[in-house]
Write a protein that holds these residues in place. Structure first.
Motif, mmCIF file in Angstrom:
data_model
loop_
_atom_site.group_PDB
_atom_site.id
_atom_site.type_symbol
_atom_site.label_atom_id
_atom_site.label_comp_id
_atom_site.label_asym_id
_atom_site.label_seq_id
_atom_site.Cartn_x
_atom_site.Cartn_y
_atom_site.Cartn_z
ATOM 1 N N GLU A 44 0.768 -1.216 0.048
ATOM 2 C CA GLU A 44 0.005 -0.161 0.086
ATOM 3 C C GLU A 44 0.836 1.196 0.121
ATOM 4 N N ALA A 45 0.387 2.279 -0.643
ATOM 5 C CA ALA A 45 1.174 3.520 -0.663
ATOM 6 C C ALA A 45 -0.112 4.833 -0.826
ATOM 7 N N ALA A 46 0.626 5.862 -0.838
ATOM 8 C CA ALA A 46 -0.137 7.002 -0.912
ATOM 9 C C ALA A 46 -0.440 7.351 -2.365
ATOM 10 N N PHE A 47 -0.190 6.690 -3.225
ATOM 11 C CA PHE A 47 -0.831 7.016 -4.652
ATOM 12 C C PHE A 47 -2.267 6.579 -4.793
ATOM 13 N N PRO A 48 -2.860 7.390 -5.739
ATOM 14 C CA PRO A 48 -4.405 7.184 -5.841
ATOM 15 C C PRO A 48 -4.933 5.891 -6.123
ATOM 16 N N ASN A 49 -4.098 4.979 -6.733
ATOM 17 C CA ASN A 49 -4.501 3.449 -7.086
ATOM 18 C C ASN A 49 -3.791 2.288 -5.825
ATOM 19 N N GLY A 50 -3.337 2.960 -4.861
ATOM 20 C CA GLY A 50 -3.003 2.436 -3.632
ATOM 21 C C GLY A 50 -1.675 1.508 -3.895
ATOM 22 N N ILE A 51 -1.073 1.449 -5.010
ATOM 23 C CA ILE A 51 0.375 0.710 -5.120
ATOM 24 C C ILE A 51 1.473 1.550 -5.484
ATOM 25 N N GLU A 52 2.535 1.009 -4.727
ATOM 26 C CA GLU A 52 3.805 1.773 -4.677
ATOM 27 C C GLU A 52 4.386 1.861 -6.116
#
Length: 183
Positions: A44-52
């Motif tokens: 999980e990441a802070a990007f809109p699609n949730g992928i790093e």
């Protein structure tokens, strides 16, 4: 007695200072620089699609890559043969370098003279490599470059082994071999 006290004091000072590790800092000014938080590639990441792991921006070109706009087809081969010319002028053509690259990548099949008698052909591992001076094989700079880039028939592509400038050096050397065979 005084010398015994001096020796005892010296021994205590020596033992106390020998355990000091002065290479490790006592205080970290910015601890996040020393101990960063690691991200999992597909976590999980802070990007809109949730992928790093993100895809490159559409239309971006990798560093050092030069796109080749002619397609890998018979029509593309004919187009390259008709329109593609070497960007190297006579001052940039280095036949010695072209020969070195040709001997490494091409000579094993095509032969060092371009007559189709490389070591693999002589040992009957590959059959049917034509000579560069065959009448039905009207090759030119564009067709040679297209063949090096995409491959043809049993020959694979050498686009990953040779960069654009090296491919043109090999093309120049192949044209020299062709001229030598036609004499």
């Amino acid at each position: 007695m005084k010398s015994l006290i001096k020796i005892l004091v010296l021994a205590v000072v020596f033992v106390a200072t020998s355990c000091n590790k002065s290479t490790a800092p006592n205080y970290q000014f910015m601890p996040n620089m020393y101990e960063s938080a690691g991200y999992e590639t597909y976590g999980e990441a802070a990007f809109p699609n949730g992928i790093e792991a993100q895809l490159p921006v559409q239309g971006s070109i990798p560093r050092g890559y030069v796109p080749f706009d002619i397609e890998n087809s018979t029509a593309g081969y004919d187009l390259a043969k008709a329109t593609l010319n070497s960007p190297l002028d006579s001052t940039h053509v280095d036949l010695n370098r072209g020969k070195e690259l040709y001997d490494i990548y091409c000579g094993i099949c095509h032969g060092n003279k371009g007559n189709g008698q490389g070591n693999l052909v002589k040992r009957e591992k590959i059959l049917g490599i034509p000579s560069y001076d065959d009448a039905g094989r009207a090759i030119n700079a564009g067709s040679i470059y297209h063949t090096i880039y995409y491959g043809k028939n049993a020959m694979g592509s050498y686009a990953n082994q040779l960069n654009e400038e090296e491919r043109w050096q090999v093309v120049s050397y192949v044209l020299k071999l062709k001229a030598d065979l036609e004499k």
